[in-house]
Design a protein around this motif. Structure first.
Motif, PDB file in Angstrom:
ATOM      1  N   SER A   9      -5.496  -0.718  -1.404  1.00 25.39           N
ATOM      2  CA  SER A   9      -5.644  -1.966  -2.157  1.00 25.39           C
ATOM      3  C   SER A   9      -4.339  -2.399  -2.793  1.00 25.39           C
ATOM      4  CB  SER A   9      -6.707  -1.821  -3.253  1.00 25.39           C
ATOM      5  OG  SER A   9      -6.188  -1.149  -4.381  1.00 25.39           O
ATOM      6  N   ASP A  10      -4.348  -3.625  -3.298  1.00 27.41           N
ATOM      7  CA  ASP A  10      -3.313  -4.071  -4.204  1.00 27.41           C
ATOM      8  C   ASP A  10      -3.622  -3.507  -5.586  1.00 27.41           C
ATOM      9  OD1 ASP A  10      -5.527  -5.865  -3.714  1.00 27.41           O
ATOM     10  OD2 ASP A  10      -4.660  -7.268  -5.139  1.00 27.41           O
ATOM     11  N   SER A  11      -2.768  -3.783  -6.550  1.00 20.27           N
ATOM     12  CA  SER A  11      -2.888  -3.132  -7.848  1.00 20.27           C
ATOM     13  C   SER A  11      -4.198  -3.476  -8.558  1.00 20.27           C
ATOM     14  CB  SER A  11      -1.720  -3.535  -8.745  1.00 20.27           C
ATOM     15  OG  SER A  11      -1.882  -2.983 -10.026  1.00 20.27           O
ATOM     16  N   PRO A  12      -4.956  -2.469  -8.992  1.00 18.71           N
ATOM     17  CA  PRO A  12      -6.230  -2.721  -9.655  1.00 18.71           C
ATOM     18  C   PRO A  12      -6.101  -3.164 -11.103  1.00 18.71           C
ATOM     19  CG  PRO A  12      -5.889  -0.366  -9.408  1.00 18.71           C
ATOM     20  CD  PRO A  12      -4.770  -1.045  -8.683  1.00 18.71           C
ATOM     21  N   HIS A  13      -4.876  -3.431 -11.574  1.00 15.43           N
ATOM     22  CA  HIS A  13      -4.779  -4.019 -12.911  1.00 15.43           C
ATOM     23  C   HIS A  13      -5.438  -5.398 -12.917  1.00 15.43           C
ATOM     24  CE1 HIS A  13      -1.289  -6.309 -11.297  1.00 15.43           C
ATOM     25  NE2 HIS A  13      -1.582  -7.171 -12.248  1.00 15.43           N
ATOM     26  N   ARG A  14      -5.633  -5.967 -11.712  1.00 17.70           N
ATOM     27  CA  ARG A  14      -6.256  -7.282 -11.583  1.00 17.70           C
ATOM     28  C   ARG A  14      -7.779  -7.227 -11.649  1.00 17.70           C
ATOM     29  NH1 ARG A  14      -2.357  -7.062  -7.299  1.00 17.70           N
ATOM     30  NH2 ARG A  14      -0.608  -8.498  -7.617  1.00 17.70           N
ATOM     31  N   LEU A  15      -8.359  -6.054 -11.579  1.00 20.88           N
ATOM     32  CA  LEU A  15      -9.815  -5.947 -11.469  1.00 20.88           C
ATOM     33  C   LEU A  15     -10.536  -6.533 -12.688  1.00 20.88           C
ATOM     34  CD1 LEU A  15     -10.383  -2.363 -10.027  1.00 20.88           C
ATOM     35  CD2 LEU A  15     -10.828  -4.528  -8.869  1.00 20.88           C
TER      36      LEU A  15
ATOM     37  N   HIS B  31      -2.872   2.720  -3.791  1.00 23.15           N
ATOM     38  CA  HIS B  31      -2.425   1.339  -3.975  1.00 23.15           C
ATOM     39  C   HIS B  31      -0.992   1.297  -4.470  1.00 23.15           C
ATOM     40  CE1 HIS B  31      -2.169   0.901  -8.406  1.00 23.15           C
ATOM     41  NE2 HIS B  31      -3.083   1.856  -8.442  1.00 23.15           N
ATOM     42  N   CYS B  32      -0.363   0.127  -4.295  1.00 22.26           N
ATOM     43  CA  CYS B  32       0.915  -0.175  -4.929  1.00 22.26           C
ATOM     44  C   CYS B  32       0.721  -1.514  -5.643  1.00 22.26           C
ATOM     45  CB  CYS B  32       2.065  -0.179  -3.919  1.00 22.26           C
ATOM     46  SG  CYS B  32       1.800  -1.189  -2.451  1.00 22.26           S
ATOM     47  N   THR B  33       1.633  -2.449  -5.510  1.00 23.49           N
ATOM     48  CA  THR B  33       1.438  -3.748  -6.156  1.00 23.49           C
ATOM     49  C   THR B  33       0.657  -4.697  -5.269  1.00 23.49           C
ATOM     50  OG1 THR B  33       3.415  -3.524  -7.534  1.00 23.49           O
ATOM     51  CG2 THR B  33       2.609  -5.754  -7.138  1.00 23.49           C
ATOM     52  N   SER B  34       1.136  -4.899  -4.039  1.00 22.46           N
ATOM     53  CA  SER B  34       0.452  -5.818  -3.124  1.00 22.46           C
ATOM     54  C   SER B  34      -0.425  -5.092  -2.116  1.00 22.46           C
ATOM     55  CB  SER B  34       1.473  -6.680  -2.377  1.00 22.46           C
ATOM     56  OG  SER B  34       2.311  -5.864  -1.573  1.00 22.46           O
ATOM     57  N   GLY B  35      -0.272  -3.776  -2.006  1.00 25.09           N
ATOM     58  CA  GLY B  35      -1.080  -3.016  -1.062  1.00 25.09           C
ATOM     59  C   GLY B  35      -0.619  -3.130   0.371  1.00 25.09           C
ATOM     60  N   GLN B  36       0.643  -3.522   0.580  1.00 26.75           N
ATOM     61  CA  GLN B  36       1.064  -3.700   1.965  1.00 26.75           C
ATOM     62  C   GLN B  36       2.285  -2.878   2.369  1.00 26.75           C
ATOM     63  OE1 GLN B  36       1.629  -8.036   1.735  1.00 26.75           O
ATOM     64  NE2 GLN B  36       3.816  -7.748   2.104  1.00 26.75           N
ATOM     65  N   ASP B  37       3.262  -2.673   1.509  1.00 28.20           N
ATOM     66  CA  ASP B  37       4.485  -1.993   1.924  1.00 28.20           C
ATOM     67  C   ASP B  37       4.412  -0.480   1.664  1.00 28.20           C
ATOM     68  OD1 ASP B  37       5.860  -4.343   2.851  1.00 28.20           O
ATOM     69  OD2 ASP B  37       6.063  -4.930   0.756  1.00 28.20           O
TER      70      ASP B  37
ATOM     71  N   SER C 115      -2.901  -7.057   6.174  1.00 27.44           N
ATOM     72  CA  SER C 115      -2.564  -7.441   4.802  1.00 27.44           C
ATOM     73  C   SER C 115      -2.110  -8.898   4.730  1.00 27.44           C
ATOM     74  CB  SER C 115      -1.474  -6.535   4.239  1.00 27.44           C
ATOM     75  OG  SER C 115      -1.984  -5.265   3.901  1.00 27.44           O
ATOM     76  N   ALA C 116      -1.438  -9.374   5.782  1.00 28.00           N
ATOM     77  CA  ALA C 116      -1.003 -10.769   5.800  1.00 28.00           C
ATOM     78  C   ALA C 116      -2.198 -11.719   5.808  1.00 28.00           C
ATOM     79  CB  ALA C 116      -0.119 -11.028   7.017  1.00 28.00           C
ATOM     80  N   VAL C 117      -3.297 -11.291   6.420  1.00 24.10           N
ATOM     81  CA  VAL C 117      -4.524 -12.094   6.414  1.00 24.10           C
ATOM     82  C   VAL C 117      -5.123 -12.117   5.013  1.00 24.10           C
ATOM     83  CG1 VAL C 117      -6.866 -12.296   7.359  1.00 24.10           C
ATOM     84  CG2 VAL C 117      -4.968 -11.572   8.840  1.00 24.10           C
ATOM     85  N   CYS C 118      -5.164 -10.960   4.384  1.00 22.44           N
ATOM     86  CA  CYS C 118      -5.748 -10.876   3.041  1.00 22.44           C
ATOM     87  C   CYS C 118      -4.988 -11.722   2.036  1.00 22.44           C
ATOM     88  CB  CYS C 118      -5.775  -9.417   2.582  1.00 22.44           C
ATOM     89  SG  CYS C 118      -6.884  -8.361   3.543  1.00 22.44           S
ATOM     90  N   TRP C 119      -3.672 -11.760   2.164  1.00 24.15           N
ATOM     91  CA  TRP C 119      -2.846 -12.542   1.246  1.00 24.15           C
ATOM     92  C   TRP C 119      -2.593 -13.964   1.733  1.00 24.15           C
ATOM     93  CZ3 TRP C 119      -2.367 -11.200  -3.523  1.00 24.15           C
ATOM     94  CH2 TRP C 119      -2.323  -9.857  -3.890  1.00 24.15           C
ATOM     95  N   ASP C 120      -3.073 -14.270   2.935  1.00 24.64           N
ATOM     96  CA  ASP C 120      -2.843 -15.587   3.537  1.00 24.64           C
ATOM     97  C   ASP C 120      -1.343 -15.901   3.586  1.00 24.64           C
ATOM     98  OD1 ASP C 120      -3.411 -17.997   4.755  1.00 24.64           O
ATOM     99  OD2 ASP C 120      -3.862 -19.063   2.882  1.00 24.64           O
ATOM    100  N   ARG C 121      -0.605 -14.948   4.153  1.00 25.81           N
ATOM    101  CA  ARG C 121       0.847 -15.086   4.284  1.00 25.81           C
ATOM    102  C   ARG C 121       1.246 -14.862   5.737  1.00 25.81           C
ATOM    103  NH1 ARG C 121       2.226 -11.028  -0.753  1.00 25.81           N
ATOM    104  NH2 ARG C 121       1.594 -12.416  -2.470  1.00 25.81           N
ATOM    105  N   PRO C 122       1.019 -15.847   6.590  1.00 19.52           N
ATOM    106  CA  PRO C 122       1.368 -15.688   8.008  1.00 19.52           C
ATOM    107  C   PRO C 122       2.835 -15.311   8.180  1.00 19.52           C
ATOM    108  CG  PRO C 122       0.101 -17.694   7.643  1.00 19.52           C
ATOM    109  CD  PRO C 122       0.458 -17.169   6.287  1.00 19.52           C
TER     110      PRO C 122
ATOM    111  N   THR D 119       7.125  -3.629  12.255  1.00 14.05           N
ATOM    112  CA  THR D 119       7.740  -3.057  11.056  1.00 14.05           C
ATOM    113  C   THR D 119       7.196  -1.669  10.765  1.00 14.05           C
ATOM    114  OG1 THR D 119       8.009  -5.292  10.150  1.00 14.05           O
ATOM    115  CG2 THR D 119       8.180  -3.448   8.612  1.00 14.05           C
ATOM    116  N   ILE D 120       5.888  -1.511  10.770  1.00 16.58           N
ATOM    117  CA  ILE D 120       5.316  -0.192  10.498  1.00 16.58           C
ATOM    118  C   ILE D 120       5.576   0.760  11.662  1.00 16.58           C
ATOM    119  CG2 ILE D 120       2.985  -0.607  11.417  1.00 16.58           C
ATOM    120  CD1 ILE D 120       3.912   1.248   8.148  1.00 16.58           C
ATOM    121  N   ARG D 121       5.634   0.225  12.866  1.00 17.73           N
ATOM    122  CA  ARG D 121       5.942   1.078  14.009  1.00 17.73           C
ATOM    123  C   ARG D 121       7.367   1.622  13.908  1.00 17.73           C
ATOM    124  NH1 ARG D 121       3.290  -0.824  19.718  1.00 17.73           N
ATOM    125  NH2 ARG D 121       1.314   0.208  19.297  1.00 17.73           N
ATOM    126  N   ALA D 122       8.266   0.833  13.344  1.00 11.82           N
ATOM    127  CA  ALA D 122       9.646   1.300  13.169  1.00 11.82           C
ATOM    128  C   ALA D 122       9.690   2.504  12.240  1.00 11.82           C
ATOM    129  CB  ALA D 122      10.506   0.165  12.610  1.00 11.82           C
TER     130      ALA D 122
END
Length: 223
Positions: A39-45, A138-144, A171-178, A185-188
């Motif tokens: 997940s992204d950071s649960p401080h938002r929960l 989790h981290c901040t955005s849950g992606q990197d 994660s790009a879908v969840c954040w709507d960031r095409p 990147t992760i394969r690298a």
């Protein structure tokens, strides 16, 4: 083709909450559901989101953020026994800091996953040593940082790199960031681990994970 929409969880107000359970394991079977959650950071929960987290059976929370990030935006779970702050990045000697400002993200991942290996292995060990139930990573955005750690866990489970990359890219879908979270990147990062250590398990064992912990991870992640 795998469908990732069904892996997404509704925990207001986090946007990037997913259970990789159900992802196919190469050779047969699927990852155990409610073993790990990303997940992204649960401080938002909200109160509703926190109730959903508890109802899902989360028994350990591993926060990969830096100590200053966690201090600025404390987790709603920070005061609980289940919470562990385990920075993914070495806060004094992160090798990615030496890269040019405009370095490709794949280069940052390659440097980070190798240079921060002891921190990464410690976080993986915390998953292995967690009590029965789901482990939230989790981290901040849950992606990197989360994306790299979950990729390693899914490799241990036996998930193919193609599926790992698809899960990362979602994660790009969840954040709507095409355009973010490109599979390459992760394969690298995974390729760099393979090049240096011959595989994820050897990489983790070289940096402090034990064979019993590795076996506990397999048991946690596989039905």
């Amino acid at each position: 083709m795998i469908t990732l929409d069904r892996h997404r969880l509704h925990w207001p107000d986090c946007r990037n909450v997913r259970d990789p359970g159900g992802l196919p394991i190469a050779g047969g079977g699927t990852v155990r559901e409610r073993s790990i959650v990303r997940s992204d950071s649960p401080h938002r929960l909200t109160a509703e989101g926190l109730a959903a987290l508890r109802a899902y059976g989360v028994r350990r929370v591993i926060d990969l953020r830096a100590t200053d990030e966690a201090a600025r935006q404390p987790s709603v779970l920070a005061g609980e026994a289940m919470y562990r702050l385990m920075p993914f990045i070495d806060e004094t000697a992160d090798p990615a800091r030496d890269l040019a400002d405009l370095a490709p993200l794949a280069d940052v991942y390659r440097a980070s996953i190798i240079g921060n290996a002891p921190h990464v292995a410690a976080a993986i060990a915390a998953v292995a040593d967690a009590p029965p139930g789901a482990v939230l990573v989790h981290c901040t955005s849950g992606q990197d940082r989360t994306g790299m750690l979950v990729a390693l866990l899914l490799r241990i489970a036996g998930v193919s790199d193609e599926v790992i990359a698809a899960d990362y890219a979602y994660s790009a879908v969840c954040w709507d960031r095409p355009g973010e979270c490109e599979p390459a990147t992760i394969r690298a990062a995974l390729d760099r681990v393979d090049e240096r250590y011959g595989g994820v398990e050897a990489y983790l064992l070289a940096h402090g994970l034990t064979e019993p912990q590795l076996e506990r991870l397999r048991t946690r992640l596989r039905p």
